[in-house]
Design a protein around this motif. Structure first.
Motif, PDB file in Angstrom:
ATOM      1  N   THR A  24       0.824  -1.198   0.000  1.00 47.39           N
ATOM      2  CA  THR A  24       0.000   0.000   0.000  1.00 47.39           C
ATOM      3  C   THR A  24       0.864   1.256   0.000  1.00 47.39           C
ATOM      4  OG1 THR A  24      -1.814   1.120   1.132  1.00 47.39           O
ATOM      5  CG2 THR A  24      -0.211   0.033   2.519  1.00 47.39           C
ATOM      6  N   PRO A  48       1.258   4.907   1.866  1.00 47.31           N
ATOM      7  CA  PRO A  48       0.800   5.551   3.094  1.00 47.31           C
ATOM      8  C   PRO A  48       0.146   6.911   2.889  1.00 47.31           C
ATOM      9  CG  PRO A  48       3.174   5.670   2.950  1.00 47.31           C
ATOM     10  CD  PRO A  48       2.705   4.813   1.811  1.00 47.31           C
ATOM     11  N   PRO A 101      -4.130   6.038   3.137  1.00 45.62           N
ATOM     12  CA  PRO A 101      -3.969   4.923   4.079  1.00 45.62           C
ATOM     13  C   PRO A 101      -5.128   3.928   4.132  1.00 45.62           C
ATOM     14  CG  PRO A 101      -4.574   6.898   5.254  1.00 45.62           C
ATOM     15  CD  PRO A 101      -4.405   7.294   3.810  1.00 45.62           C
ATOM     16  N   GLN A 111      -3.751   0.477   4.654  1.00 45.59           N
ATOM     17  CA  GLN A 111      -3.269   0.256   6.014  1.00 45.59           C
ATOM     18  C   GLN A 111      -4.421   0.058   6.985  1.00 45.59           C
ATOM     19  OE1 GLN A 111      -0.438  -0.499   7.039  1.00 45.59           O
ATOM     20  NE2 GLN A 111      -0.875  -0.449   9.214  1.00 45.59           N
ATOM     21  N   SER A 152       1.729  -5.277   6.529  1.00 46.09           N
ATOM     22  CA  SER A 152       1.632  -4.310   5.445  1.00 46.09           C
ATOM     23  C   SER A 152       3.022  -3.873   5.019  1.00 46.09           C
ATOM     24  CB  SER A 152       0.818  -3.095   5.893  1.00 46.09           C
ATOM     25  OG  SER A 152       1.435  -2.481   6.993  1.00 46.09           O
ATOM     26  N   PHE A 187       4.779  -0.671   2.899  1.00 44.46           N
ATOM     27  CA  PHE A 187       4.570   0.648   2.314  1.00 44.46           C
ATOM     28  C   PHE A 187       5.568   0.874   1.192  1.00 44.46           C
ATOM     29  CE2 PHE A 187       2.927   2.229   6.603  1.00 44.46           C
ATOM     30  CZ  PHE A 187       1.638   1.963   6.249  1.00 44.46           C
ATOM     31  N   LEU A 216      -1.466   4.317  12.688  1.00 44.18           N
ATOM     32  CA  LEU A 216      -1.607   3.499  11.479  1.00 44.18           C
ATOM     33  C   LEU A 216      -0.260   3.248  10.817  1.00 44.18           C
ATOM     34  CD1 LEU A 216      -4.794   4.982   9.811  1.00 44.18           C
ATOM     35  CD2 LEU A 216      -4.529   2.716  10.804  1.00 44.18           C
ATOM     36  N   LEU A 217       0.562   4.287  10.710  1.00 46.22           N
ATOM     37  CA  LEU A 217       1.842   4.146  10.026  1.00 46.22           C
ATOM     38  C   LEU A 217       2.838   3.316  10.829  1.00 46.22           C
ATOM     39  CD1 LEU A 217       2.313   7.725   8.546  1.00 46.22           C
ATOM     40  CD2 LEU A 217       1.513   5.663   7.385  1.00 46.22           C
ATOM     41  N   ASP A 256       3.242  -0.798  10.393  1.00 52.32           N
ATOM     42  CA  ASP A 256       3.798  -1.353   9.153  1.00 52.32           C
ATOM     43  C   ASP A 256       4.791  -2.461   9.442  1.00 52.32           C
ATOM     44  OD1 ASP A 256       5.622   0.384  10.334  1.00 52.32           O
ATOM     45  OD2 ASP A 256       6.680   0.616   8.448  1.00 52.32           O
TER      46      ASP A 256
END
Length: 123
Positions: free
Chosen positions: A3, A5, A8, A11, A21, A23, A97-98, A101
């Motif tokens: 995905t 970022p 998102p 994510q 996930s 990025f 969320l980030l 990863d």
């Protein structure tokens, strides 16, 4: 999930399904990826992209630029934070969320980008 970022949604889906996930990006405009991967990025450490100060560092101007960037970044991702909070049924920030990863695949070019340290999950 492979995905980007900047959008998102992938994510959010990966967090909902509890799957890893990956990025893939060249960089986020506001430098949020540096906060997410906990990479050092001090205002006096390196010059900032998207400014006229890419060949030298000026602490005060970099500090002002960073603060403005994070404010605009929070404003830009506010709708995604609301979407993620409603979908995951818990309070979620963009950094949350980030940080979930597994691997960051960052396209860096030694001609366009200044050198910076990379964390173990960054390739």
């Amino acid at each position: 999930v492979l995905t980007d970022p900047v959008m998102p949604c992938g994510q959010i889906l990966a967090a909902h399904l509890s799957i890893p996930s990956v990025f893939f990006l060249q960089g986020m405009q506001c430098g949020l990826e540096l906060k997410a991967i906990q990479c050092p990025s001090f205002p006096s450490y390196n010059p900032r992209a998207l400014t006229e100060l890419t060949d030298h560092s000026v602490f005060l101007k970099n500090l002002i630029f960073d603060n403005a960037n994070y404010f605009l970044c929070d404003f830009a991702f506010q709708s995604f934070e609301k979407l993620a909070s409603e979908f995951l049924q818990r309070d979620v920030t963009m950094l949350d969320l980030l940080r979930q990863d597994s691997v960051w695949l960052i396209r860096l070019d030694f001609v366009l980008d200044y050198p910076r340290p990379l964390m173990p999950n960054v390739i």
